[in-house]
Structures are given as structure tokens and as C-alpha cells.
Design an enzyme around this catalytic site. Structure first.
Site, mmCIF file in Angstrom:
data_model
loop_
_atom_site.group_PDB
_atom_site.id
_atom_site.type_symbol
_atom_site.label_atom_id
_atom_site.label_comp_id
_atom_site.label_asym_id
_atom_site.label_seq_id
_atom_site.Cartn_x
_atom_site.Cartn_y
_atom_site.Cartn_z
ATOM 1 N N GLU A 188 0.881 -1.196 0.375
ATOM 2 C CA GLU A 188 0.452 -0.465 0.307
ATOM 3 C C GLU A 188 0.586 1.632 0.026
ATOM 4 O O GLU A 188 0.585 2.250 -0.714
ATOM 5 C CB GLU A 188 -0.786 0.296 0.812
ATOM 6 C CG GLU A 188 -1.425 -1.511 1.275
ATOM 7 C CD GLU A 188 -3.040 -0.958 0.526
ATOM 8 O OE1 GLU A 188 -2.923 0.442 -0.523
ATOM 9 O OE2 GLU A 188 -3.612 -1.260 -0.101
ATOM 10 N N ARG B 205 1.100 4.392 -3.268
ATOM 11 C CA ARG B 205 0.003 5.404 -3.384
ATOM 12 C C ARG B 205 1.161 6.693 -2.722
ATOM 13 O O ARG B 205 1.360 7.375 -3.030
ATOM 14 C CB ARG B 205 -1.331 5.360 -1.619
ATOM 15 C CG ARG B 205 -1.463 4.302 -1.785
ATOM 16 C CD ARG B 205 -2.732 4.177 -0.375
ATOM 17 N NE ARG B 205 -3.325 2.774 -0.864
ATOM 18 C CZ ARG B 205 -4.790 2.653 0.109
ATOM 19 N NH1 ARG B 205 -5.739 3.917 0.135
ATOM 20 N NH2 ARG B 205 -5.176 1.823 -0.106
ATOM 21 N N ASP C 82 -5.123 -9.352 -9.053
ATOM 22 C CA ASP C 82 -5.161 -8.413 -10.431
ATOM 23 C C ASP C 82 -3.950 -7.152 -11.186
ATOM 24 O O ASP C 82 -3.112 -7.481 -11.825
ATOM 25 C CB ASP C 82 -6.499 -6.909 -9.790
ATOM 26 C CG ASP C 82 -6.044 -6.480 -8.247
ATOM 27 O OD1 ASP C 82 -4.905 -7.000 -7.695
ATOM 28 O OD2 ASP C 82 -6.952 -5.961 -7.576
ATOM 29 N N GLU D 55 -12.202 0.932 -10.447
ATOM 30 C CA GLU D 55 -11.335 0.227 -11.377
ATOM 31 C C GLU D 55 -12.237 0.386 -12.561
ATOM 32 O O GLU D 55 -12.168 0.311 -14.005
ATOM 33 C CB GLU D 55 -10.962 -1.094 -10.929
ATOM 34 C CG GLU D 55 -10.390 -1.714 -9.975
ATOM 35 C CD GLU D 55 -10.114 -1.059 -9.214
ATOM 36 O OE1 GLU D 55 -11.022 -0.244 -8.785
ATOM 37 O OE2 GLU D 55 -9.579 -0.875 -8.181
ATOM 38 N N THR E 15 -0.841 1.340 -10.595
ATOM 39 C CA THR E 15 -1.993 0.911 -9.721
ATOM 40 C C THR E 15 -3.063 1.461 -9.439
ATOM 41 O O THR E 15 -4.108 1.520 -9.096
ATOM 42 C CB THR E 15 -2.050 -0.871 -9.711
ATOM 43 O OG1 THR E 15 -3.138 -1.465 -9.458
ATOM 44 C CG2 THR E 15 -1.485 0.017 -7.868
HETATM 45 C C1 DMJ Z 1 -6.282 0.722 -5.378
HETATM 46 O O1 DMJ Z 1 -5.472 1.292 -3.480
HETATM 47 C C2 DMJ Z 1 -5.448 0.259 -6.480
HETATM 48 O O2 DMJ Z 1 -6.182 0.348 -7.397
HETATM 49 C C3 DMJ Z 1 -4.918 -1.402 -5.810
HETATM 50 O O3 DMJ Z 1 -4.498 -1.420 -7.533
HETATM 51 C C4 DMJ Z 1 -6.825 -2.368 -6.033
HETATM 52 N N1 DMJ Z 1 -7.163 -0.899 -4.748
HETATM 53 C C5 DMJ Z 1 -7.637 0.415 -4.784
HETATM 54 C C6 DMJ Z 1 -9.044 0.725 -5.192
HETATM 55 O O4 DMJ Z 1 -9.573 0.029 -5.338
#
Ligand code: DMJ
Length: 465
Positions: free
Chosen positions: A127, A131, A254, A370, A454
Site C-alpha cells: 500500500e 500510494r 489483479d 476500476e 495501479t
Molecule cells: C487501489 O489502492 C489500487 O487500485 C489497487 O490496485 C487496488 N485497490 C485500490 C482501489 O480499488
């Protein structure tokens, strides 16, 4: 579902002469929508910008200096004993993209003067990488502010001990001060969604260690694929053995697929392309399936390919975007129609949906981006302006059910539309950004110039030193 079907018929009837309407098959998904013109798109972009500012102002008013806003109690929330400024770091490049220069300056000053990683806290490695490291690097590339790069490098150095396992797969947590790593129950997403950020750090600093460690974690994950080419959902970091062998493209897996493709795009790393090709072929063959005439993605056993479930959900909804980005527009369009049908069934998508039974199986909606991300990729890559109309449907529902006085609130239940006291930083990093990009002129972000991590932080291509 009733709402979707009623909408589809109404739309089809409105555009067909009466005589042929009875004979025509109902059109579904994007085919049922009218293209949006540029004037309407400009109005939508302004509306999204306004709503983003509303959410940012809520954070600014009630949670400044903390990780996140609690949008119902109008109070701050921190992930750990000390704030790591999750929301300002995650939101910085969205502020810049949308042209909120004063707010971006204020956020940057807060980060520059208050953010310190010298903290005795065990943080979630994955995370914090997607982020904070992603946000700092993207912020640096957009502003040239050297303090952001210095913070990114300090963070990268503090996180590196996460990779010191017998397998090279990263531990789940790492203490920012002591470097003590912990947590062996991990998964492909957490191990394989690191290279865009660490790799960019290597390119910017000239130190290859970050790229090498993150790439090894990606390769070690890939090496553990089954004979069919599929990965499972959980492994033990110390032994490298699978502890859950269900394969799919949703939670815990994912973004592993996302980074195989994107690391090829950003770095031109041929190993990533070589890992992507058999991986996507296996997903196409075993994980995707046709049910009730639509394309969906469910669960299979990684070793046998035998189907074990028919659940799709808010996280899986990134996959149409990845399919389109990697060139499979036909399947991308069909899967996006399924995501849209899942959304339309209740006017907001659930976390999980059994597409065989057409049943919600996990009812919450944490404001995930998403489905919007995929709508944007499909619009951008096909030029089909009906995806903008699809995005408008999503946005109107999003505002209708999730807006609060102080920002935006997750939903506990998409059927009852009951709100929850939660506004994750990814709402400002991703959800609003993808909505904005969908309606703003394409030149706002050149997809040939950047790859989005992501967490939707755009990272620029840089040649190796
Ligand atoms: C985000 O922190 C990122 O997109 C991660 O890959 C998946 N979960 C959340 C959003 O849903």
C-alpha cells in the site's frame, strides 16, 4: 437488472422507427448508448472537477495533516500511530492535472515540511509503495520539487528490507525505523505490483538496487505459475509455496497482471513482455468464460483449470482496461459491457457479484475506481464516445448515492444504498482522476508519454542512466 433492461429498451425504441422496433434485438452495454459530443464532455469535466474540489475541501477542512477523512463523522483518520499524509500525497497529481494550482501548492508545502518516514510503525509494504512512493515520484516528475524525490528515496531505502526473505518475495509489513520485516501470508498482487515505482526510483536516482529487488519479486511470482500458466491467490513468503490455489483476476492477483504489461510499456523490459504473453493466454483460456451470452471472469483452480466460481466484482473491473491497453479490444469491450451490467443491476457496483446466479455476494462499495479506469482506457483507445456516456451514467450514480456534506462516502450496501464512514485516499488519486480524464480533452494526459501505476499515478518514461 430491471433498471438496465428498461433503460436499454427505452433507448433502443427511442432511436428506431416503430415498425422495425418490434423486430430488432435489444442492444446491450455500450451499444445501447448514444455518443457524447465534446461540448457535453466539457460540461462533465467541469462537473467532475467541482465534485473533486468538494471532496478535497472536506479533507482540507476536517482532516488536514492526517491520512484520510471520515466523511460522515467529519473527523480525521490515520492508518498508524503517526500520519503519513496518505491523502495529500495520493491526491497531489490529481490536483495538478485538474489545474488546482493553489491547492496543489498547499499540499506540496504540507508534504515538504511535515512528512517524515522516520517513524516506529509497521507499514503495509504494498500500500505504501503504490500510494506514497508512486505519488511522490509522480509529484516529483510533474513539479521538479527535489524534496519529493528525496522523500521517495528515503522511503524506498526504508522499505528495502521487505525483500530480505529466503525467496526474494517481499514480506507484507516493514517497520520504517528499524527495517524489521514481518508477515509471510502474501499474494501475487502484493509481490508483483512494485516494479513501476521502484524501477522509476532507480531511473531517477541512478541506483539500480530498487529495480533489481522489485523485478526479482515479480519474476519469483511468475516462476511459481502452474503448468497451465496460472497463479494462485496466496503464498507463503518464506517457503514460496502456494497456500490458496484459486486463480482469477480479482483481489490479491489483479495488479500482478497489470504490472507485467505496464512494466514492458514503461521500461521496455522484454522479460516482462515474455512473462505477460503466456500469462494472458492462460487467463483467456481458463479464467474468462461466456455465461448468459456475456463475457465474464471467474475462478478456476490454478493446477487443473477446473472452474470453482463465477464471481466478478469491483476489483475485477480493471481487467477490460488492461485488455484494451494490451491490444485485445474485442474482449475488452465485451467484458466492459458485463461490468456495466453489474453496475446497472443496482445503480452502483458491489464488491462481488455471482454472474451465473445474478446475485450480489458482497454488497459494499468502497468508492472503487476500476470500472471508471476501464471506461477511460476504452474511450481513449477506441475513440468510441459512447464510453463517455457510460461514464456519465456511472458518475451520476456515484454522486447520487455517495456524496455527503463533507466529501464522498463508501457504501456499506449497494442494494440499500447505506453509507459508510470511509473515504479512502484512492478516491482522490484514482476515482475522480479517471472520471476527469474520461471527459477532459485527451491531450490532458498523453498515454504515449506516461504509464499509470495501479494507484493512477502517471509515471514518465526515463531512459536508464
Ligand atoms: C487501489 O489502492 C489500487 O487500485 C489497487 O490496485 C487496488 N485497490 C485500490 C482501489 O480499488
Amino acid at each position: 437488472m430491471k433498471r438496465l433492461l428498461a433503460g436499454l429498451f427505452a433507448c433502443a425504441l427511442a432511436t428506431l422507427p416503430i415498425a422495425s422496433a418490434a423486430a430488432a434485438a435489444p442492444r446491450e452495454g455500450v451499444a445501447s448508448l448514444q455518443p457524447m459530443d465534446d461540448a457535453e464532455a466539457a460540461r462533465m469535466a467541469a462537473r467532475v472537477r467541482g465534485e473533486f474540489l468538494h471532496a478535497w475541501t472536506g479533507y482540507r477542512t476536517y482532516a488536514w495533516g492526517h491520512d484520510a477523512l471520515l466523511p460522515l463523522s467529519k473527523a480525521p483518520r490515520d492508518w498508524y500511530a503517526r500520519s503519513l499524509l496518505m491523502t495529500p500525497v495520493d491526491a497531489l497529481d490529481t490536483l495538478l492535472l485538474m489545474g488546482f494550482d493553489d491547492q496543489a501548492k498547499e499540499a506540496r508545502e504540507l508534504i515538504d515540511t511535515k512528512l517524515s518516514f522516520d517513524a516506529d510503525v509497521d507499514v503495509k509494504h504494498f500500500e505504501v509503495v503504490i500510494r506514497l512512493l508512486g505519488g511522490l515520484l509522480s509529484g516529483y516528475q510533474r513539479t521538479g520539487d527535489p524534496r519529493l524525490l528525496a522523500l521517495a528515496q528515503d522511503l524506498g531505502n526504508r522499505l528495502l528490507p521487505a525483500f530480505d526473505s529466503p525467496t526474494g518475495l517481499p514480506y507484507v509489513n516493514v517497520n520504517l525505523r528499524s527495517g524489521r520485516a514481518s508477515g509471510t501470508d502474501s499474494n501475487p498482487a502484493e509481490a508483483g505490483t512494485l516494479l513501476l515505482e521502484y524501477g522509476t526510483l532507480s531511473r531517477l536516482t541512478g541506483n539500480p538496487v530498487y529495480y533489481a529487488k522489485a523485478k526479482r519479486a515479480l519474476v519469483e511470482t511468475y516462476r511459481r505459475r502452474s503448468k497451465l500458466g496460472l497463479v494462485g491467490e496466496r503464498f507463503d513468503v518464506d517457503t514460496g509455496g502456494w497456500t490458496r490455489t484459486t486463480s482469477h483476476v480479482g483481489a490479491r492477483i489483479d495488479s500482478y497482471y497489470e504490472y507485467l504489461w505496464k512494466c514492458w510499456r514503461l521500461f521496455g523490459d522484454r522479460d516482462c513482455l515474455a512473462m505477460w504473453k503466456p500469462s494472458i493466454a492462460a487467463v483467456d483460456r481458463y479464467v474468462l468464460e461466456d455465461v448468459h451470452g456475456a463475457l465474464w471472469s471467474g475462478q478456476v483452480d490454478m493446477a487443473t483449470g477446473v472452474r470453482t466460481g463465477h464471481e466478478y466484482g469491483a476489483l475485477d473491473a480493471f481487467f477490460p482496461g488492461l485488455l484494451a491497453y494490451s491490444g485485445d479490444v474485442q474482449r475488452a469491450r465485451r467484458l466492459q459491457d458485463s461490468s456495466f451490467a453489474m453496475w446497472q443491476a443496482n445503480g452502483i457496483e458491489p464488491e462481488a457479484y455471482d454472474y451465473a446466479k445474478r446475485d450480489v455476494t458482497a454488497a459494499e462499495y468502497p468508492l472503487r475506481p476500476e470500472i471508471v479506469e476501464s471506461t477511460w482506457y476504452l474511450y481513449r483507445l477506441t475513440g468510441d464516445a459512447r464510453y463517455r456516456t457510460m461514464g456519465k451514467v456511472l458518475f451520476e450514480d456515484f454522486v447520487r448515492y455517495c456524496r455527503t456534506d463533507a466529501g464522498y462516502a463508501a457504501l456499506k450496501d449497494v442494494v440499500a444504498k447505506q453509507q459508510a464512514d470511509d473515504m479512502e485516499s484512492f478516491v482522490l488519486a484514482e476515482t475522480f482522476k479517471y472520471f476527469y480524464l474520461l471527459f477532459a480533452p485527451p491531450a490532458t494526459l498523453d498515454l504515449d508519454d506516461v504509464v499509470l501505476n495501479t494507484e493512477a499515478h502517471p509515471l514518465r518514461r526515463i531512459e536508464p542512466r
